[in-house]
Design a protein around this motif. Structure first.
Motif, mmCIF file in Angstrom:
data_model
loop_
_atom_site.group_PDB
_atom_site.id
_atom_site.type_symbol
_atom_site.label_atom_id
_atom_site.label_comp_id
_atom_site.label_asym_id
_atom_site.label_seq_id
_atom_site.Cartn_x
_atom_site.Cartn_y
_atom_site.Cartn_z
ATOM 1 N N ASN A 335 0.816 -1.216 0.000
ATOM 2 C CA ASN A 335 0.000 0.000 0.000
ATOM 3 C C ASN A 335 0.848 1.263 0.000
ATOM 4 O OD1 ASN A 335 -2.790 -1.129 0.247
ATOM 5 N ND2 ASN A 335 -1.930 -2.011 2.112
ATOM 6 N N ASN A 336 2.132 1.119 -0.366
ATOM 7 C CA ASN A 336 3.025 2.275 -0.443
ATOM 8 C C ASN A 336 4.000 2.029 -1.591
ATOM 9 O OD1 ASN A 336 5.436 3.970 0.095
ATOM 10 N ND2 ASN A 336 4.298 4.568 1.932
ATOM 11 N N HIS A 337 4.082 2.965 -2.521
ATOM 12 C CA HIS A 337 4.886 2.747 -3.726
ATOM 13 C C HIS A 337 6.387 2.833 -3.450
ATOM 14 C CE1 HIS A 337 5.982 7.007 -4.155
ATOM 15 N NE2 HIS A 337 4.743 7.268 -3.763
ATOM 16 N N ASP A 338 6.790 3.403 -2.309
ATOM 17 C CA ASP A 338 8.211 3.533 -1.990
ATOM 18 C C ASP A 338 8.678 2.275 -1.260
ATOM 19 O OD1 ASP A 338 10.749 4.516 -1.658
ATOM 20 O OD2 ASP A 338 10.222 5.847 0.017
ATOM 21 N N THR A 339 8.591 1.152 -1.948
ATOM 22 C CA THR A 339 8.820 -0.151 -1.328
ATOM 23 C C THR A 339 9.679 -1.020 -2.241
ATOM 24 O OG1 THR A 339 6.694 -0.128 -0.166
ATOM 25 C CG2 THR A 339 7.687 -2.277 -0.546
ATOM 26 N N GLU A 340 10.634 -1.703 -1.637
ATOM 27 C CA GLU A 340 11.385 -2.739 -2.349
ATOM 28 C C GLU A 340 11.036 -4.070 -1.703
ATOM 29 O OE1 GLU A 340 16.018 -4.076 -2.969
ATOM 30 O OE2 GLU A 340 15.523 -1.932 -3.158
ATOM 31 N N ALA A 341 10.383 -4.935 -2.456
ATOM 32 C CA ALA A 341 9.891 -6.182 -1.879
ATOM 33 C C ALA A 341 9.941 -7.295 -2.911
ATOM 34 C CB ALA A 341 8.461 -6.011 -1.371
ATOM 35 N N SER A 342 10.125 -8.510 -2.415
ATOM 36 C CA SER A 342 10.123 -9.673 -3.301
ATOM 37 C C SER A 342 9.722 -10.902 -2.512
ATOM 38 C CB SER A 342 11.507 -9.884 -3.930
ATOM 39 O OG SER A 342 12.465 -10.223 -2.939
ATOM 40 N N HIS A 343 9.239 -11.919 -3.227
ATOM 41 C CA HIS A 343 8.959 -13.203 -2.583
ATOM 42 C C HIS A 343 9.169 -14.322 -3.578
ATOM 43 C CE1 HIS A 343 5.131 -13.771 -4.668
ATOM 44 N NE2 HIS A 343 4.732 -12.580 -4.298
ATOM 45 N N SER A 344 9.522 -15.482 -3.043
ATOM 46 C CA SER A 344 9.695 -16.658 -3.890
ATOM 47 C C SER A 344 9.425 -17.906 -3.064
ATOM 48 C CB SER A 344 11.119 -16.718 -4.461
ATOM 49 O OG SER A 344 12.069 -16.903 -3.429
ATOM 50 N N ALA A 345 9.016 -18.970 -3.748
ATOM 51 C CA ALA A 345 8.790 -20.250 -3.088
ATOM 52 C C ALA A 345 9.024 -21.360 -4.105
ATOM 53 C CB ALA A 345 7.368 -20.331 -2.537
ATOM 54 N N THR A 346 9.661 -22.424 -3.654
ATOM 55 C CA THR A 346 9.908 -23.572 -4.522
ATOM 56 C C THR A 346 9.593 -24.860 -3.779
ATOM 57 O OG1 THR A 346 12.247 -23.813 -3.874
ATOM 58 C CG2 THR A 346 11.760 -22.356 -5.739
ATOM 59 N N VAL A 347 9.131 -25.844 -4.516
ATOM 60 C CA VAL A 347 8.912 -27.190 -4.006
ATOM 61 C C VAL A 347 9.509 -28.150 -5.025
ATOM 62 C CG1 VAL A 347 7.220 -28.947 -3.394
ATOM 63 C CG2 VAL A 347 6.808 -26.561 -2.771
ATOM 64 N N GLY A 348 10.375 -29.058 -4.580
ATOM 65 C CA GLY A 348 10.991 -29.968 -5.538
ATOM 66 C C GLY A 348 11.633 -31.152 -4.850
ATOM 67 N N GLN A 349 12.162 -32.060 -5.667
ATOM 68 C CA GLN A 349 12.796 -33.264 -5.153
ATOM 69 C C GLN A 349 14.314 -33.153 -5.269
ATOM 70 O OE1 GLN A 349 10.717 -36.230 -7.540
ATOM 71 N NE2 GLN A 349 9.361 -36.665 -5.817
ATOM 72 N N VAL A 350 15.005 -34.120 -4.684
ATOM 73 C CA VAL A 350 16.460 -34.149 -4.774
ATOM 74 C C VAL A 350 16.863 -34.151 -6.245
ATOM 75 C CG1 VAL A 350 18.509 -35.555 -4.354
ATOM 76 C CG2 VAL A 350 16.766 -35.309 -2.567
ATOM 77 N N ASP A 351 17.790 -33.293 -6.599
ATOM 78 C CA ASP A 351 18.226 -33.161 -7.981
ATOM 79 C C ASP A 351 18.896 -34.449 -8.459
ATOM 80 O OD1 ASP A 351 20.322 -32.379 -10.151
ATOM 81 O OD2 ASP A 351 18.910 -30.694 -10.079
ATOM 82 N N ALA A 352 18.354 -35.032 -9.525
ATOM 83 C CA ALA A 352 18.868 -36.312 -10.025
ATOM 84 C C ALA A 352 20.309 -36.188 -10.507
ATOM 85 C CB ALA A 352 17.968 -36.816 -11.155
ATOM 86 N N GLU A 353 20.653 -35.049 -11.094
ATOM 87 C CA GLU A 353 22.017 -34.866 -11.584
ATOM 88 C C GLU A 353 23.007 -34.779 -10.421
ATOM 89 O OE1 GLU A 353 22.490 -31.684 -14.319
ATOM 90 O OE2 GLU A 353 21.018 -32.481 -15.754
ATOM 91 N N ASP A 354 22.598 -34.078 -9.349
ATOM 92 C CA ASP A 354 23.472 -34.003 -8.176
ATOM 93 C C ASP A 354 23.686 -35.390 -7.578
ATOM 94 O OD1 ASP A 354 23.664 -31.286 -8.484
ATOM 95 O OD2 ASP A 354 22.172 -30.811 -6.947
ATOM 96 N N LEU A 355 22.599 -36.157 -7.489
ATOM 97 C CA LEU A 355 22.700 -37.502 -6.919
ATOM 98 C C LEU A 355 23.577 -38.395 -7.796
ATOM 99 C CD1 LEU A 355 21.647 -39.178 -4.541
ATOM 100 C CD2 LEU A 355 19.721 -39.870 -5.982
ATOM 101 N N PHE A 356 23.400 -38.299 -9.129
ATOM 102 C CA PHE A 356 24.217 -39.096 -10.043
ATOM 103 C C PHE A 356 25.691 -38.718 -9.926
ATOM 104 C CE2 PHE A 356 26.337 -39.481 -14.178
ATOM 105 C CZ PHE A 356 26.247 -40.857 -14.357
#
Length: 403
Positions: A335-356
């Motif tokens: 509700n105020n334009h003088d704002t620096e804001a961000s959001h992120s969210a991730t859901v995932g499994q163990v990376d197959a390449e990392d495991l390999f």
């Protein structure tokens, strides 16, 4: 309301709790008012994602698991000599005006059905009072639940230009078999230029339903930081919140969880920017195995008067099983334009390449997966500035990986 624990809860039981602790009349009246309010209050809001309500609190059998007259725990307090760390009823005797003026002013007792229930029935708790200009680094509270249900209250007051680091742990003893209910309310007041860091590590038995609300108010140039670790319980519904009320106030909310079996985590983080030049950072990471479930909701609410605001949020969940479930709902209300804001969210499994990569270099597959999980938690553990709590979390994560 489909569940009415107050159908079996009487004013006489609430008055018996008050009499047992020789409480002043003002506290007895607050308890009874909370009991009366149950009739008209709803259960806490649950997190909703498209097509799903994640947590049905009405379905719990409160009549069986809430036993107001038989609450028992072991409690240990370790405090700084310049700080009052007192059992809540001792604090009421010694610092009655402080407790009367502050208790229930950060978390509204009538906020919802379960906070009112906690206000009516709490029997144990802690008051931490940090006088003006005092720095306290080693305040530890350990609670072992030894009954079917337990209602715990923590009040932290840091006066002007003071600082405190408080660690609170919850675990379960062996005195009772079967389902249990734990309720915890934490209120933090950081006056002007005060700094409070509160860390919580919940490792209750996996037969325990856990409801907690943690909320702080930060005055001008005040800081309220949270560390919220959740390892135990069968079902956890928790909300960690800060209102940034004064110019230049700050808050960081760091969360970590690790679910397995059929554990269920419903986790909320919220910050209100209500003044100029305020800053908030919300960071949560969690891991799920087996059929465990989690949902996370983070809200950054920037008010009209919150000029020059900085607000950031990120949540990541790692799933080790095809049967586990996770979702996240990050939100920005600007509700105020003088704002620096961000959001992120991730859901995932163990990376197959990392495991390999790791298994191709001779690392056993299970050990490789464990190492990737430990590495996944590193960014959030690095945010935990308290060595003792960080080491405890690392140990519990390692123990969970070992099965």
């Amino acid at each position: 309301m489909s569940t009415q624990v107050h159908a079996t809860l009487s004013a006489a039981q609430v008055e018996a709790i008050s009499d047992a602790h020789d409480e002043p009349e003002w506290l007895r009246e607050r308890r009874l008012a909370a009991l009366d309010a149950l009739e008209d209050l709803d259960m806490p809001d649950v997190i909703r994602t498209p097509g799903r309500d994640w947590t049905n609190l009405d379905a719990l059998d409160y009549e069986t698991i809430v036993d107001p007259e038989n609450q028992a725990e072991e409690k240990e307090w370790v405090g700084d000599e310049d700080v009052d760390v007192l059992p809540i009823h001792e604090a009421i005797e010694r610092e009655e005006s402080l407790v009367r003026d502050r208790l229930g002013k950060v978390v509204d007792p009538h906020r919802n059905y379960l906070t009112a229930l906690s206000t009516a029935l709490f029997t144990t708790g802690t008051v931490v009072y940090v006088p003006e200009g005092v720095d306290a680094e080693d305040v530890t509270i350990r609670t072992t639940m030894n009954s079917r249900s337990l209602f715990n209250y923590t009040l932290i007051v840091a006066e002007q230009s003071s600082s405190a680091t408080i660690l609170e742990r919850q675990s379960t003893g062996d005195a009772v078999d079967g389902e249990r209910y734990y309720s915890g309310i934490v209120e933090v007041v950081a006056d002007e230029n005060a700094h409070v860091q509160y860390g919580s590590l919940q490792n209750l038995s996996e037969e325990t339903y856990n409801f907690q609300v943690k909320r702080g108010h930060a005055a001008t140039h005040g800081t309220v930081n949270w560390i919220d670790g959740n390892i135990g319980s069968r079902l956890t519904k928790t909300s960690v919140e800060t209102r940034l009320l004064g110019e230049g106030s700050e808050s960081k909310i760091v969360g970590a969880f690790f679910g397995h079996g059929d554990q269920h985590f419903d986790l909320g983080s919220r910050v209100w920017h209500e003044a100029e030049h305020t800053t908030a950072d919300l960071v949560t990471r969690g891991v799920l195995d087996d059929t465990a479930r989690s949902v996370y909701e983070g809200v950054q609410d920037v008010g009209r008067e919150a000029w020059d605001t900085n607000s950031y949020q990120r949540e990541n969940t790692l799933m080790l099983s095809e049967e586990s479930e996770a979702d996240a709902s990050p939100k920005l209300i600007i509700n105020n334009h003088d704002t620096e804001a961000s959001h992120s969210a991730t859901v995932g499994q163990v990376d197959a390449e990392d495991l390999f990569y790791m298994t191709s270099r001779g690392v056993d597959e299970q050990r490789a997966k464990d190492m990737l999980v430990e590495g996944f938690f590193v960014p959030v553990l690095e945010e935990v500035a308290v060595d003792e709590l960080r080491e405890d979390l690392e140990d519990l994560i390692a123990a969970r990986l070992r099965g």
